[in-house]
Design a protein around this motif. Structure first.
Motif, PDB file in Angstrom:
ATOM      1  N   GLY A  49       0.788  -1.219   0.000  1.00  0.00           N
ATOM      2  CA  GLY A  49       0.000   0.000   0.000  1.00  0.00           C
ATOM      3  C   GLY A  49       0.819   1.267   0.000  1.00  0.00           C
ATOM      4  N   ASN A  50       2.157   1.160  -0.037  1.00  0.00           N
ATOM      5  CA  ASN A  50       3.003   2.347  -0.115  1.00  0.00           C
ATOM      6  C   ASN A  50       2.872   2.975  -1.501  1.00  0.00           C
ATOM      7  OD1 ASN A  50       4.272   1.849   2.519  1.00  0.00           O
ATOM      8  ND2 ASN A  50       5.295   0.134   1.481  1.00  0.00           N
ATOM      9  N   VAL A  51       2.831   4.296  -1.556  1.00  0.00           N
ATOM     10  CA  VAL A  51       2.691   4.983  -2.841  1.00  0.00           C
ATOM     11  C   VAL A  51       3.804   6.003  -3.017  1.00  0.00           C
ATOM     12  CG1 VAL A  51       0.188   4.695  -3.017  1.00  0.00           C
ATOM     13  CG2 VAL A  51       1.112   6.673  -1.827  1.00  0.00           C
ATOM     14  N   SER A  52       4.150   6.227  -4.263  1.00  0.00           N
ATOM     15  CA  SER A  52       5.152   7.241  -4.590  1.00  0.00           C
ATOM     16  C   SER A  52       4.504   8.616  -4.587  1.00  0.00           C
ATOM     17  CB  SER A  52       5.728   6.958  -5.977  1.00  0.00           C
ATOM     18  OG  SER A  52       4.754   7.239  -6.981  1.00  0.00           O
ATOM     19  N   PRO A  53       5.287   9.682  -4.569  1.00  0.00           N
ATOM     20  CA  PRO A  53       4.712  11.009  -4.806  1.00  0.00           C
ATOM     21  C   PRO A  53       4.119  11.076  -6.224  1.00  0.00           C
ATOM     22  CG  PRO A  53       6.934  11.176  -3.890  1.00  0.00           C
ATOM     23  CD  PRO A  53       6.731   9.740  -4.268  1.00  0.00           C
ATOM     24  N   TRP A  54       3.173  11.988  -6.411  1.00  0.00           N
ATOM     25  CA  TRP A  54       2.606  12.169  -7.746  1.00  0.00           C
ATOM     26  C   TRP A  54       3.671  12.717  -8.689  1.00  0.00           C
ATOM     27  CZ3 TRP A  54      -1.836  10.228  -9.290  1.00  0.00           C
ATOM     28  CH2 TRP A  54      -2.858  10.022  -8.376  1.00  0.00           C
TER      29      TRP A  54
END
Length: 518
Positions: free
Chosen positions: A383-388
């Motif tokens: 569920g970790n996401v990168s910056p946009w």
């Protein structure tokens, strides 16, 4: 006091506490494991037909914020309410799962004391909402029935009438430019119109696309008004057109126009829940897998090209392709992407969020000056996401083949449409539709027989271009203005004849985005 006596006192005190606890009322917290009674939604309300007086000017667009209200009950108490919203906008292709209508199937949770919600609805749009209640034990009520509100079309989404005001349009049978109105494209099952009646009023025919819906007569002995509704069993796609049929000087005054959009699919819409990162249920990512992984992915590449397309795809629309790549310490499992779209007539971007496992996306900007912008972020299994990523945009030109210029067909040179303006006799050309822009990007043909040309948006002159050159050729020009202008784009030759090529509207991206977009 003996040891035995003290034990008896402690036993008596414990018994008294147990009895009091048994007599105490059941609270929401203690009901978590025993309460099986579901809450109820007892009533909902939504103003169905918004009138011009409900619409407010927001500096760049017209919109209303009608109240969707509800009431609920539960044997213990309602802990929260979940509201689902469906938006069908004026031109909203590419915003949802259907070809023309925008379906933003958001589900949001509000406190149990919340009893109303104000959703912004732009001109020509439709909003539908439903609600359900949830108690502390997790019991949910059934969803309420959908209730919908409809906003009228205004001058930003209707064009072609004589003497238009913001939401009122007068038709006269005095020429091709004055005897009809046409909206932006819609997907609808019917039309509701309000007309002024009286002894000086005439008749008009109503269409969606090429489908004839019926004829409205506004003739009456006394002045007044009336509503007329046309419906079809099937869903139609195209412009809503109202064309006067009066052969005399009688006029037809249209004082309200609404699209009745198909809602049969609303009751079967898939319900999902936004995640912690702002995902919507329009392509939900899978639930995070419990993991010690706390490292976020990273976007390594993102592009969206061409930014200024000039060639159509086989379906007649322009084509732009987004591609991206990312890296992660474990594995990238998918991507969230956001798109915001502004139609030719507005700089107001509507937007949405989706999930995909692909690393590319093909968008089809329309042929009426649309702008489509994209950005992306990567997500891993934990569920970790990168910056946009940054926004990348593609803008379709206002072309001749789309019928957007008043004079109709012009020659095409090397596949690109050109608008011709001459000074002998003195002529100019203008778009049929009105557009909003702060900057224009356009191409001109240059050569020894070319001259100067003025470019206007409405009554605002954006600049003068000198297309003279010793040899034949072409060049790109960008014109800026210190404020955003609204109106028809006009090409006016000042000296010798001039050719103006693809015209692009550069949107004011500082405008607010109408969505929960982070």
């Amino acid at each position: 006091m003996t040891l035995t006596s003290r034990r008896r006192l402690r036993l008596a005190a414990a018994t008294a506490v147990a009895m009091l606890a048994a007599l105490a009322p059941v609270t929401a917290a203690s009901a978590t494991s025993t309460d099986i009674t579901a809450p109820k939604i007892t009533a909902t309300s939504y103003k169905q037909w918004l009138v011009p007086g409900d619409m407010k000017w927001r500096g760049a667009f017209w919109s209303a914020t009608p109240a969707y209200t509800w009431s609920s009950s539960d044997n213990v108490g309602v802990a929260s309410h979940e509201v689902q919203t469906w938006i069908g906008n004026g031109k909203g292709s590419r915003l949802g799962v259907s070809t023309w209508s925008s379906i933003a199937k958001y589900v949001k949770t509000y406190s149990g004391t919340r009893r109303s919600l104000h959703t912004e609805v732009g001109e020509g749009e439709q909003a539908c909402q439903r609600v359900r209640a949830k108690d502390a034990a997790g019991n949910r009520s059934p969803w309420s029935a959908w209730r919908c509100t409809y906003a009228p079309f205004g001058e930003r989404t209707v064009d072609g009438a004589w003497d238009p005001t913001s939401f009122s349009f007068k038709l006269r049978n005095t020429g091709a430019a004055n005897d009809r109105v046409a909206t932006v494209p819609v997907r609808a099952t019917g039309v509701r119109i309000r007309v002024a009646t009286g002894p000086t009023r005439g008749t008009a025919k109503v269409y969606i696309g090429s489908t004839y819906l019926g004829t409205v007569s506004a003739a009456a002995k006394r002045s007044g008004s009336k509503y007329v509704t046309f419906r079809k069993a099937s869903t139609l796609s195209g412009w809503i057109r109202v064309r006067t049929t009066s052969t005399s000087s009688k006029s037809f005054l249209l004082t309200g126009l609404w699209a009745i959009r198909p809602t049969a699919g609303l009751s079967t819409a898939t319900i999902g829940y936004p995640g912690s990162q702002g995902e919507t249920d329009s392509g939900n990512p899978p639930a995070p897998v419990p993991s010690a992984d706390g490292t976020s992915p990273r976007i390594t590449k993102f592009s969206f090209t061409p930014a200024w397309p000039t060639k159509r795809a086989a379906n007649g629309m322009y084509r732009a392709v987004a591609t991206w790549a990312a890296t992660d310490n474990v594995k990238v499992t998918g991507y969230l992407y956001q798109e915001k779209i502004a139609s030719g007539g507005t700089s107001l971007f509507a937007s949405g969020t989706r999930y995909t496992t692909s690393t590319s996306l093909t968008e089809m900007p329309d042929y009426r000056g649309d702008t489509t912008c994209l950005r992306v972020r990567a997500r891993d299994a934990a569920g970790n996401v990168s910056p946009w990523s940054g926004w990348r945009c593609s803008t379709a030109p206002i072309t001749v083949l789309g019928g957007n210029w008043a004079s109709g067909g012009f020659p095409e040179i090397a596949g690109d449409p050109w608008v011709y303006a001459a000074v002998s006799p003195r002529t100019s050309d203008q778009t049929i539709d009105r557009y909003t822009a702060k900057s224009l990007r356009l191409k001109v043909r240059t050569g020894p027989t070319r001259g100067k040309v003025n470019i206007y948006v409405g009554g605002v002159r954006f600049g003068t271009i000198n297309t003279y050159a010793r040899t034949n050729g072409s060049r790109w020009v960008v014109l800026h203005h210190d404020r955003e202008a609204r109106g028809r784009i006009r090409v006016v030759a000042v000296t010798k004849k001039a050719y103006v090529g693809p015209v692009y509207l550069v949107k004011d991206t500082a405008k607010a985005v109408r969505s929960d977009i982070g």
